[in-house]
Motif scaffolding. Structure first.
Motif, PDB file in Angstrom:
ATOM      1  N   GLY A 170      -9.828  -9.324  -1.851  1.00 34.14           N
ATOM      2  CA  GLY A 170      -9.460  -9.577  -3.237  1.00 34.14           C
ATOM      3  C   GLY A 170     -10.169 -10.797  -3.801  1.00 34.14           C
ATOM      4  N   LYS A 171     -10.225 -11.856  -3.018  1.00 35.13           N
ATOM      5  CA  LYS A 171     -10.872 -13.089  -3.493  1.00 35.13           C
ATOM      6  C   LYS A 171     -12.382 -12.917  -3.673  1.00 35.13           C
ATOM      7  CE  LYS A 171      -7.269 -15.637  -3.844  1.00 35.13           C
ATOM      8  NZ  LYS A 171      -6.412 -14.440  -3.994  1.00 35.13           N
ATOM      9  N   HIS A 173     -13.886  -9.997  -4.295  1.00 32.45           N
ATOM     10  CA  HIS A 173     -14.159  -8.801  -5.110  1.00 32.45           C
ATOM     11  C   HIS A 173     -14.994  -7.791  -4.326  1.00 32.45           C
ATOM     12  CE1 HIS A 173     -12.632 -10.161  -9.097  1.00 32.45           C
ATOM     13  NE2 HIS A 173     -12.808 -11.346  -8.549  1.00 32.45           N
ATOM     14  N   THR A 174     -14.628  -7.601  -3.062  1.00 38.64           N
ATOM     15  CA  THR A 174     -15.413  -6.734  -2.178  1.00 38.64           C
ATOM     16  C   THR A 174     -15.517  -5.306  -2.694  1.00 38.64           C
ATOM     17  OG1 THR A 174     -14.716  -8.071  -0.285  1.00 38.64           O
ATOM     18  CG2 THR A 174     -15.615  -5.891   0.191  1.00 38.64           C
ATOM     19  N   THR A 176     -14.818  -4.238  -5.948  1.00 39.79           N
ATOM     20  CA  THR A 176     -15.073  -4.085  -7.372  1.00 39.79           C
ATOM     21  C   THR A 176     -16.577  -3.914  -7.585  1.00 39.79           C
ATOM     22  OG1 THR A 176     -15.364  -6.464  -7.768  1.00 39.79           O
ATOM     23  CG2 THR A 176     -13.114  -5.604  -7.865  1.00 39.79           C
ATOM     24  N   GLY A 179     -18.794  -6.666  -6.258  1.00 37.87           N
ATOM     25  CA  GLY A 179     -19.018  -6.810  -4.821  1.00 37.87           C
ATOM     26  C   GLY A 179     -19.812  -5.684  -4.195  1.00 37.87           C
ATOM     27  N   LYS A 185     -19.806  -9.158   2.370  1.00 36.20           N
ATOM     28  CA  LYS A 185     -18.413  -9.115   1.917  1.00 36.20           C
ATOM     29  C   LYS A 185     -17.652  -8.008   2.645  1.00 36.20           C
ATOM     30  CE  LYS A 185     -19.155 -11.048  -2.699  1.00 36.20           C
ATOM     31  NZ  LYS A 185     -18.941 -10.869  -4.157  1.00 36.20           N
ATOM     32  N   ASP A 237      -9.769  -2.769  -6.252  1.00 32.33           N
ATOM     33  CA  ASP A 237     -10.860  -2.384  -7.143  1.00 32.33           C
ATOM     34  C   ASP A 237     -10.618  -2.848  -8.582  1.00 32.33           C
ATOM     35  OD1 ASP A 237      -8.782  -0.701  -7.718  1.00 32.33           O
ATOM     36  OD2 ASP A 237      -9.941   1.151  -7.637  1.00 32.33           O
ATOM     37  N   SER A 238      -9.573  -3.638  -8.784  1.00 33.15           N
ATOM     38  CA  SER A 238      -9.271  -4.167 -10.116  1.00 33.15           C
ATOM     39  C   SER A 238     -10.167  -5.368 -10.430  1.00 33.15           C
ATOM     40  CB  SER A 238      -7.802  -4.594 -10.199  1.00 33.15           C
ATOM     41  OG  SER A 238      -7.545  -5.327 -11.381  1.00 33.15           O
ATOM     42  N   PRO A 239     -10.586  -5.531 -11.668  1.00 37.26           N
ATOM     43  CA  PRO A 239     -11.400  -6.704 -12.039  1.00 37.26           C
ATOM     44  C   PRO A 239     -10.670  -8.032 -11.834  1.00 37.26           C
ATOM     45  CG  PRO A 239     -11.515  -4.994 -13.729  1.00 37.26           C
ATOM     46  CD  PRO A 239     -10.443  -4.588 -12.775  1.00 37.26           C
ATOM     47  N   CYS A 241      -8.470  -8.551  -9.238  1.00 39.11           N
ATOM     48  CA  CYS A 241      -7.849  -8.432  -7.917  1.00 39.11           C
ATOM     49  C   CYS A 241      -7.669  -9.773  -7.219  1.00 39.11           C
ATOM     50  CB  CYS A 241      -8.668  -7.496  -7.024  1.00 39.11           C
ATOM     51  SG  CYS A 241     -10.361  -8.039  -6.727  1.00 39.11           S
ATOM     52  N   HIS A 242      -8.349 -10.814  -7.693  1.00 41.91           N
ATOM     53  CA  HIS A 242      -8.256 -12.134  -7.063  1.00 41.91           C
ATOM     54  C   HIS A 242      -7.044 -12.920  -7.539  1.00 41.91           C
ATOM     55  CE1 HIS A 242     -10.204 -12.732 -10.906  1.00 41.91           C
ATOM     56  NE2 HIS A 242      -9.985 -14.035 -10.828  1.00 41.91           N
TER      57      HIS A 242
END
Length: 268
Positions: A170-171, A173-174, A176, A179, A185, A237-239, A241-242
């Motif tokens: 999440g941090k 963005h693997t 998304t 990433g 990642k 997969d959310s923009p 997510c972090h």
């Protein structure tokens, strides 16, 4: 309104802390409980006559890895981001995961009472079995020998290290668009899962679990960590997510207040 809102948040946080404390105490009590004694038939005795060996991953290594490593990752992330909300939410997520995992795993162990692959030698250290199958070994070892299903090592490993994989993904963005195409990642996401898998597989190599035990234990751990992670964080997969949901909700409320003030100015 704000004072009451703050009181509500404090009450919610207090409940979260008490819940995790209750789960921890319940887990320790369940660890000392006597499991169901399952009848062993002669034609299946070979399943439980594997040699007794030391654990490849003893609890002195497992517990620090399971409980300390996620906190280290969360703290290192906090040092980089300085995001207190994320620090609190991540801590709540992983502690809820570990608490639920410990209780659920132990409850199943006690109900099922499946003997470990080395149960025979726990029960009869001298190798002399009696017709009544009355164990004469160390009572603590015999009791633990009836807790094979599911594997606690496997469930805890995947609950803890699985959380780390999700959290870092999440941090970074693997999963998304940002990433995509960055293999490092993806490797960071897979490494903790690989360690968890190695711990789980080691339990068949040291004859402490059957393959079904580690399969179910691993499934319990990964499902619980995903459930608890998604309770606090958006999909990977959310923009956004972090960011934890609580931070997103606060941001939406602030923007809503600003929008309301803007409308008031417009009509003045």
């Amino acid at each position: 309104m704000p004072p009451f809102r703050g009181l509500e948040m404090s009450s919610g946080l207090l409940f979260d802390i008490l819940l995790r404390g209750f789960l921890g105490l319940l887990f320790m009590e369940l660890e000392r409980a006597e499991p169901f004694t399952r009848k062993i038939h002669i034609d299946e005795l070979w399943l439980y006559k594997n040699p007794r060996t030391d654990s490849y991953v003893p609890t002195t290594v497992l517990w620090p890895l399971v409980f300390v490593f996620p906190i280290i990752v969360i703290c290192l992330t906090f040092l980089v981001t300085r995001d207190r909300i994320d620090f609190y939410q991540a801590t709540l997520s992983v502690t809820l995961t570990l608490g639920l995992n410990g209780v659920i795993t132990d409850v199943i162990k006690l109900i099922v009472g499946r003997p470990r692959p080395d149960y025979y030698w726990r029960c009869f250290p001298d190798g002399a079995m009696n017709t009544e199958f009355d164990c004469n070994g160390d009572p603590a070892l015999v009791r633990d020998g009836k807790k094979s299903f599911p594997s606690g090592h496997s469930s805890f490993a995947f609950a803890s290290l699985g959380f780390i994989s999700l959290y870092l993904a999440g941090k970074l963005h693997t999963f998304t668009l940002a990433g995509k195409g960055q293999a490092w990642k993806l490797c960071i996401f897979l490494i903790p899962l690989g360690i968890a898998l190695s711990i789980a597989l080691s339990r068949t190599c040291d004859y402490h679990h059957h393959w079904q035990d580690i399969t179910v234990g691993s499934t319990i751990g990964i499902l619980l960590t995903y459930l608890c992670y998604r309770h606090y964080y958006p999909p990977l997969d959310s923009p956004v997510c972090h960011k934890p949901y609580s931070a997103l909700i606060s941001q939406i409320e602030i923007e809503s207040i600003k929008g309301s003030k803007g409308e008031q100015v417009k009509w003045i």
